[in-house]
Design a protein around this motif. Sequence first.
Motif, short mmCIF file in Angstrom:
data_model
loop_
_atom_site.label_atom_id
_atom_site.label_comp_id
_atom_site.label_asym_id
_atom_site.label_seq_id
_atom_site.Cartn_x
_atom_site.Cartn_y
_atom_site.Cartn_z
N SER A 81 0.83 -1.21 0.00
CA SER A 81 0.00 0.00 0.00
C SER A 81 0.86 1.25 0.00
CB SER A 81 -0.92 -0.01 1.23
OG SER A 81 -0.16 -0.01 2.43
N GLY A 107 2.08 1.77 -3.52
CA GLY A 107 1.02 2.32 -4.35
C GLY A 107 0.80 3.80 -4.11
N SER A 108 0.80 4.21 -2.84
CA SER A 108 0.61 5.64 -2.54
C SER A 108 1.78 6.47 -3.03
CB SER A 108 0.41 5.82 -1.03
OG SER A 108 1.56 5.37 -0.32
N ILE A 150 3.70 5.78 -5.61
CA ILE A 150 3.60 5.88 -7.07
C ILE A 150 2.54 6.90 -7.46
CG2 ILE A 150 2.92 4.61 -9.14
CD1 ILE A 150 4.26 2.16 -7.93
N SER A 151 1.40 6.87 -6.78
CA SER A 151 0.34 7.84 -7.09
C SER A 151 0.82 9.27 -6.83
CB SER A 151 -0.89 7.55 -6.24
OG SER A 151 -1.38 6.25 -6.53
N ARG A 152 1.51 9.45 -5.72
CA ARG A 152 2.01 10.80 -5.39
C ARG A 152 3.03 11.26 -6.41
NH1 ARG A 152 3.53 9.71 -0.72
NH2 ARG A 152 5.77 9.62 -1.01
N LEU A 164 3.21 10.34 -9.55
CA LEU A 164 2.51 10.67 -10.79
C LEU A 164 1.83 12.03 -10.69
CD1 LEU A 164 0.93 7.23 -11.77
CD2 LEU A 164 2.81 8.42 -12.91
N GLY A 165 1.24 12.30 -9.52
CA GLY A 165 0.61 13.60 -9.33
C GLY A 165 1.61 14.74 -9.38
#
Length: 206
Positions: free
Chosen positions: A145, A148-149, A151-153, A155-156
């Motif tokens: 998790s 995943g967070s 990677i999302s951050r 990308l943002g």
Amino acid sequence: MESANQDINLNSPNKGLLSDAMTDVPVDSAAAGRTSAPEGLTLAEEEELRSELAKVEEEIGTLRQVLAAKERHCGELKRKLGLTPLDGLKQNLSKSWHDVQVSNAYVKTSEKLGEWNDKVTQSDFYKKTQETLSQAGQKTSAALSNVGSVISRKLGDMRNSATFKSFEDRVGTIKSRVVGSRENSTEGLHSPSGAGDKPPQDNTPF
């Protein structure tokens, strides 16, 4: 002297009595081959047992003939009912498996395996191993998790960066140019004053 005695014996009238007596005695081979009655049995009891043995052997032969006739009748009934040997095999296997399940050895083995399972699951080593695996699973889930967070951050952050925005603007500009040129070309094809109009012909005579 010895030669004289030998002559007397050879010429004696009783010369062949011993050999004749031996050859004249009848030999009962059955009596010679049969052993004496077992110890504790009289001859009458032995004869009674032999008679009973003959009767039992005769009954066994009769029962074999009756059994063969019953098996033939059973086969005819199965054939009329449409039962195949495979059905009989399945029934025999089911019955055998049922017999195995209710047998003392199977029941004792099942109880023993249940006791071993209880001992293993209640042991400290099993509990520690289970706790270790549970903690490892929780840590793995948390790590995934977190990845995943992250990677999302990332990308943002990348989309909000100036480089990405400038690249996005360039892509939008190129897209608008391509779409605009296509629209102009289609309008030129459908316009009444386009290239489809024929030029006026000169009707001047030669």
